[in-house]
Design an enzyme around this catalytic site. Structure first.
Site, PDB file in Angstrom:
ATOM      1  N   ASN A   1      -6.887   3.879   0.746  1.00 47.96           N
ATOM      2  CA  ASN A   1      -6.389   3.851   2.124  1.00 47.96           C
ATOM      3  C   ASN A   1      -6.650   5.211   2.766  1.00 47.96           C
ATOM      4  O   ASN A   1      -7.207   6.102   2.130  1.00 47.96           O
ATOM      5  CB  ASN A   1      -4.896   3.481   2.143  1.00 47.96           C
ATOM      6  CG  ASN A   1      -4.100   4.429   1.270  1.00 47.96           C
ATOM      7  OD1 ASN A   1      -4.065   5.619   1.511  1.00 47.96           O
ATOM      8  ND2 ASN A   1      -3.459   3.886   0.235  1.00 47.96           N
TER       9      ASN A   1
ATOM     10  N   LYS B   1      14.761  -0.677  -2.202  1.00 48.72           N
ATOM     11  CA  LYS B   1      14.347   0.277  -3.241  1.00 48.72           C
ATOM     12  C   LYS B   1      15.462   1.263  -3.611  1.00 48.72           C
ATOM     13  O   LYS B   1      15.231   2.223  -4.308  1.00 48.72           O
ATOM     14  CB  LYS B   1      13.069   0.999  -2.790  1.00 48.72           C
ATOM     15  CG  LYS B   1      11.913   0.026  -2.453  1.00 48.72           C
ATOM     16  CD  LYS B   1      10.572   0.705  -2.301  1.00 48.72           C
ATOM     17  CE  LYS B   1       9.521  -0.289  -1.809  1.00 48.72           C
ATOM     18  NZ  LYS B   1       8.146   0.166  -1.976  1.00 48.72           N
TER      19      LYS B   1
ATOM     20  N   LYS C   1      13.077  -1.607   3.320  1.00 50.25           N
ATOM     21  CA  LYS C   1      12.591  -0.895   2.123  1.00 50.25           C
ATOM     22  C   LYS C   1      13.661   0.047   1.580  1.00 50.25           C
ATOM     23  O   LYS C   1      13.802   0.208   0.369  1.00 50.25           O
ATOM     24  CB  LYS C   1      11.319  -0.099   2.452  1.00 50.25           C
ATOM     25  CG  LYS C   1      10.091  -0.982   2.565  1.00 50.25           C
ATOM     26  CD  LYS C   1       8.853  -0.257   3.065  1.00 50.25           C
ATOM     27  CE  LYS C   1       7.810  -1.302   3.442  1.00 50.25           C
ATOM     28  NZ  LYS C   1       6.645  -0.761   4.097  1.00 50.25           N
TER      29      LYS C   1
HETATM   30  N1  CTP Z   1       5.490   2.778  -3.067  1.00 52.13           N
HETATM   31  C1  CTP Z   1       5.439   2.970  -4.427  1.00 52.13           C
HETATM   32  N2  CTP Z   1       4.668   2.141  -5.188  1.00 52.13           N
HETATM   33  C2  CTP Z   1       3.981   1.119  -4.642  1.00 52.13           C
HETATM   34  C3  CTP Z   1       4.029   0.921  -3.239  1.00 52.13           C
HETATM   35  C4  CTP Z   1       4.801   1.780  -2.482  1.00 52.13           C
HETATM   36  O1  CTP Z   1       6.074   3.906  -4.933  1.00 52.13           O
HETATM   37  N3  CTP Z   1       3.254   0.332  -5.406  1.00 52.13           N
HETATM   38  C5  CTP Z   1       6.337   3.684  -2.253  1.00 52.13           C
HETATM   39  C6  CTP Z   1       5.574   4.581  -1.288  1.00 52.13           C
HETATM   40  O2  CTP Z   1       5.251   5.816  -1.896  1.00 52.13           O
HETATM   41  C7  CTP Z   1       6.544   4.736  -0.148  1.00 52.13           C
HETATM   42  C8  CTP Z   1       7.346   3.456  -0.156  1.00 52.13           C
HETATM   43  O3  CTP Z   1       7.178   2.898  -1.458  1.00 52.13           O
HETATM   44  O4  CTP Z   1       7.431   5.804  -0.332  1.00 52.13           O
HETATM   45  C9  CTP Z   1       6.949   2.438   0.861  1.00 52.13           C
HETATM   46  O5  CTP Z   1       5.579   2.194   0.740  1.00 52.13           O
HETATM   47  P1  CTP Z   1       4.876   1.085   1.642  1.00 52.13           P
HETATM   48  O6  CTP Z   1       3.436   0.964   1.231  1.00 52.13           O
HETATM   49  O7  CTP Z   1       5.200   1.341   3.071  1.00 52.13           O
HETATM   50  O8  CTP Z   1       5.704  -0.186   1.220  1.00 52.13           O
HETATM   51  P2  CTP Z   1       5.457  -1.375   0.265  1.00 52.13           P
HETATM   52  O9  CTP Z   1       6.643  -1.476  -0.609  1.00 52.13           O
HETATM   53  O10 CTP Z   1       4.127  -1.270  -0.408  1.00 52.13           O
HETATM   54  O11 CTP Z   1       5.495  -2.609   1.256  1.00 52.13           O
HETATM   55  P3  CTP Z   1       4.351  -3.180   2.245  1.00 52.13           P
HETATM   56  O12 CTP Z   1       3.016  -2.654   1.737  1.00 52.13           O
HETATM   57  O13 CTP Z   1       4.520  -4.642   2.108  1.00 52.13           O
HETATM   58  O14 CTP Z   1       4.691  -2.678   3.620  1.00 52.13           O
END
Ligand code: CTP
Length: 402
Positions: free
Chosen positions: A209, A340, A336
């Site tokens: 990304n 979490k 979230k």
């Molecule tokens: N995160 C993580 N591990 C993952 C995905 C996300 O630790 N596999 C953490 C990121 O570092 C961030 C938070 O979770 O602090 C939110 O990440 P985000 O990508 O916005 O959320 P997702 O849980 O992946 O949800 P979505 O992609 O459906 O928005």
């Protein structure tokens, strides 16, 4: 609150100089020792006598006033200060500092400063938005200078926009945070993740990304400046390692998961600024995939959610997540936060100009477990990092009292 702190307060030639008198008064009232350096132009707006009266000390304004005391005045002032502030900082002054020009007492002194330097820009909106000024500010941010960004509104020149000097109270808060910074997190362990993760498809291609890592690196820098012991687990980024930070480089989400879990038990504060790739290819081709077909489907499997796992295992840790969203920012981020088991989440809307992955600035909303939330204005990522740490400090202090 600032008893015994030594502040050098530089004043340059802008109309906002009159507000700096009040700032000087606030510092003195809190117990700080303030020495004022004025440029020639600033004396057109406010007289040295005003600052002399408020600070209780003669104002420094002439590089060559007393040749024998040159080193005392110029290097001495800079060396002894706990904080060097320039308010207002004109475009000219910012340009000179960014260009390494030292042609008066203020610019020579700031060049010799050993303390943090806080610049408070104030100027016409078009001067502020001019790419030259923005370039100078970005350069200074990357060199570790601190800023209190200008506020938006009506400007004295009749224009409307961003350029007005920040509120004196906000400048005071930023200064106080920097002054208390050195020791605040002494002996505490920070675990910070930054950057993207990368998932190989074959030996030449990968999924990833746009994360630049800038926000996570800014947080690591700010935490180490405040005395913390910082471990930064970083995906592949193009940034130099912040001095004093233990950096563990990883590539994939699974590697980040392993590294984070290993460091977690020791951590007091965890900030997950990394943009973890949510899915990885179900299998990695050993050879380069050839374009033999007109279309192609790649099968993906879910990566572990690192933060969710930390939330489950949480003991003493303060857990902070990030949510980069393009729709329903608040709702998604708040969801979230609770899913979490976080103490705070930093939400940003990727569709807003000045916010997001690659820029040096960010616009974030901080949402807390308590249900409270705070919207911050457009700020440099370094200043956002500072604010995030200030909020974590409040959470930490409240937990200590429980
Ligand atoms: N995160 C993580 N591990 C993952 C995905 C996300 O630790 N596999 C953490 C990121 O570092 C961030 C938070 O979770 O602090 C939110 O990440 P985000 O990508 O916005 O959320 P997702 O849980 O992946 O949800 P979505 O992609 O459906 O928005």
């Amino acid at each position: 609150m600032l008893t015994g702190k030594r502040i050098v307060l530089g004043v340059t030639g802008g109309i906002a100089a009159y507000k700096t008198v009040e700032l000087c008064r606030l510092f003195v009232k809190s117990g700080a020792q303030v020495r004022v350096i004025m440029t020639e132009a600033s004396k057109r707006f406010v007289t040295p006598l005003t600052f002399q009266t408020v600070s209780g000390h003669a104002v420094y304004d002439d590089l060559f006033s007393a040749a024998t005391r040159y080193s005392v005045e110029h290097i001495g002032l800079a060396k002894e200060a706990d904080l060097f502030i320039i308010a207002p900082a004109t475009a000219n002054c910012i340009g000179k500092i960014a260009g390494g020009i030292a042609d008066d007492l203020l610019t020579t002194s700031v060049m010799a400063a050993c303390s943090p330097v806080l610049l408070v820009p104030a100027m016409n909106v078009r001067m502020y938005e001019n790419p030259v000024t923005q370039g100078n500010l970005n350069k200074l941010v990357s060199l570790g200078y601190h800023f209190v960004p200008p506020a938006e509104g009506d400007l004295v020149c009749g224009d409307t926009g961003r350029g007005r000097m920040a509120d004196v109270q906000d400048i005071y808060t930023a200064a106080a945070a920097l002054l208390s910074a050195g020791t605040r997190w002494q002996g505490k362990n920070f675990l910070i993740t930054a950057g993207p993760t990368r998932e190989a498809l074959d030996p030449v291609r990968y999924l990833t990304n746009h994360s630049s890592g800038k926000m996570g690196y800014a947080l690591a820098r700010a935490a180490v400046e405040q005395g913390a012991d910082v471990t930064l687990i970083s995906g592949p980024v193009n940034l130099s390692h912040p001095p004093g930070v233990r950096v563990i480089s990883v590539t994939t989400a699974s590697e980040m998961y392993q590294a984070v879990l290993a460091a977690y038990p020791k951590a007091d504060v965890v900030i997950k600024a990394a943009a973890v790739t949510d899915y990885r290819p179900a299998s990695i081709s050993g050879q380069k995939i050839k374009k033999t077909t007109d279309d192609m489907t790649i099968s993906l499997v879910k990566n572990p959610d690192i933060l969710a796992e930390l939330g489950k295992r949480k003991e003493k840790q303060i857990l902070v997540g990030f949510a980069a969203e393009t729709t329903d920012v608040f709702e998604n981020a708040a969801d979230k936060l609770s899913r979490k088991n976080l103490d705070m989440i930093v939400a940003n809307d990727l569709t807003e100009p000045g916010a997001g992955f690659t820029s040096d600035t960010n616009i974030v909303r901080l949402i807390f477990k308590t249900g409270q939330d705070k919207q911050l204005p457009l700020m440099s990522k370094q200043d956002v990092a500072q604010r995030i740490l200030d909020e974590i400090w409040l959470i930490y202090s409240a937990k200590q009292k429980e």
